[in-house]
Design an enzyme around this catalytic site. Sequence first.
Site, mmCIF file in Angstrom:
data_model
loop_
_atom_site.group_PDB
_atom_site.id
_atom_site.type_symbol
_atom_site.label_atom_id
_atom_site.label_comp_id
_atom_site.label_asym_id
_atom_site.label_seq_id
_atom_site.Cartn_x
_atom_site.Cartn_y
_atom_site.Cartn_z
ATOM 1 C CD GLU A 131 -12.133 7.437 13.148
ATOM 2 O OE1 GLU A 131 -12.160 6.260 13.575
ATOM 3 O OE2 GLU A 131 -11.416 8.332 13.653
ATOM 4 C CG HIS A 167 1.371 3.792 11.291
ATOM 5 N ND1 HIS A 167 1.687 2.866 12.257
ATOM 6 C CD2 HIS A 167 0.597 3.130 10.372
ATOM 7 C CE1 HIS A 167 1.141 1.699 11.937
ATOM 8 N NE2 HIS A 167 0.469 1.830 10.809
ATOM 9 C CG HIS A 172 -5.793 4.975 7.496
ATOM 10 N ND1 HIS A 172 -5.912 3.769 8.171
ATOM 11 C CD2 HIS A 172 -4.597 4.933 6.870
ATOM 12 C CE1 HIS A 172 -4.830 3.042 7.961
ATOM 13 N NE2 HIS A 172 -4.017 3.725 7.160
ATOM 14 N N PRO A 219 -3.557 7.948 14.731
ATOM 15 C CG PRO A 219 -4.270 6.558 12.991
ATOM 16 C CD PRO A 219 -3.133 7.448 13.411
ATOM 17 C CG ASN A 250 -5.474 -0.436 8.573
ATOM 18 O OD1 ASN A 250 -5.528 -0.219 7.361
ATOM 19 N ND2 ASN A 250 -4.335 -0.435 9.234
ATOM 20 C CG ASP A 265 -2.113 0.976 1.002
ATOM 21 O OD1 ASP A 265 -2.146 1.651 -0.051
ATOM 22 O OD2 ASP A 265 -2.973 1.067 1.890
ATOM 23 C CB SER A 317 -7.159 9.926 16.466
ATOM 24 O OG SER A 317 -7.725 8.695 16.067
ATOM 25 C CE LYS A 334 -12.220 0.021 10.335
ATOM 26 N NZ LYS A 334 -10.880 0.468 10.797
#
Length: 397
Positions: free
Chosen positions: A166, A326, A180, A302, A162, A74, A309, A396
């Site tokens: 938010e 992170h 994220h 977070p 994950n 990623d 967070s 999510k």
Amino acid sequence: MSHVEIPGAKVSIRMWTDPASVEEGALQQLRNVATLPWIKGLAVMPDVHYGKGATVGSVIAMRGAVCPAAVGVDIGCGMSAVKTSLTANDLPGDLSRLRSRIEQAIPVGRGMHDDPVDPATLHGFAAGGWDGFWGRFDGVAEAVKFRHDRAEKQMGTLGGGNHFVEVCTDSTGFVWLMLHSGSRNIGKELAEHHIGIAQKLPHNQGLVDRDLAVFVADTPQMAAYRNDLFWAQEYAKYNRSIMMALLKDVVRKEFKKARPTFEPEISAHHNYVAEERYDGMDLLVTRKGAIRAGSGEYGIIPGSMGTGSYIVKGLGNEKAFNSASHGAGRRMSRMAAKRRFSTKDLEEQTRGVECRKDSGVVDEIPGAYKPIEQVIDQQRDLVRVVAKLKQVVCVKG
């Protein structure tokens, strides 16, 4: 806490956590990294845990070399956050409609937009350089060229695992938007392509772990990887910027009477490579699950989907290569979390948060993560906290 140093083959391993708290598999990964001929430093963040390729929560500084598996699949994954003029008093008692509107605007999981998002249609979005960015796609690896249409439609989408969007409130009552995500499938395809090439190169055949295969300077393979790596990192940043613009549009529509305004966006990669200079040497610094925390630089750390967070400012600690954690970091694998926790546990641990509470996200339960307050406390010489956030809506992937 200040860091602890444990000896490694080529460099000492600087750890901002108690080595005894780190699982043996992650420690062995760190020892393996410390054997690489090109290594010049290794810093370990308090959210450290075992990862595929290299340890999550590690900062690897090498001279004239980069390890594509240490960056991970990623490429450019990271965070964005924006403070709004809204306060908790502006929020309705029932947040389900707001969550639904966000899910309609931003595709999650493997979802993508029906048509590519046109940046010109986004309120206040800085679209300069957009055509040049896509023009550079013609220069990436031939193996992914046919993915162009999919990459365009996935721009501005969340992904799974994950990744999250938010709505949060801070300790003074202001509302923040946070998300994220990374480079979606195109980053994964580029990473896997180059990892495969690296593992076949002659200079990598004697390594203790084939996942630590590197590209070395002044080779065509390194040049090709760096080109694709930096393109994918830019894709990830654009992806977050477009999602944030879509999220702001939702908030503007849902809170018309309040006429919300937004402060400048804070954005930080946490899976990436940067060219940086330390001790008079030009190094390639790979942060795998770590953010840059140079002096005065904003960062985002977070917790999990039911905890707080933190917005932080870096203290510029060069012993950590100007880095910080992170996130909270997993303390158990996804499979272990599914075995240990139930949807009832998830409901209990996410009480007060408008979010999914089904079996599909049990592996993201707060109990599967380290306590975020402890992780923050262990890096007081790396960052200073400027805001603590608590989510009220969590979408999510």
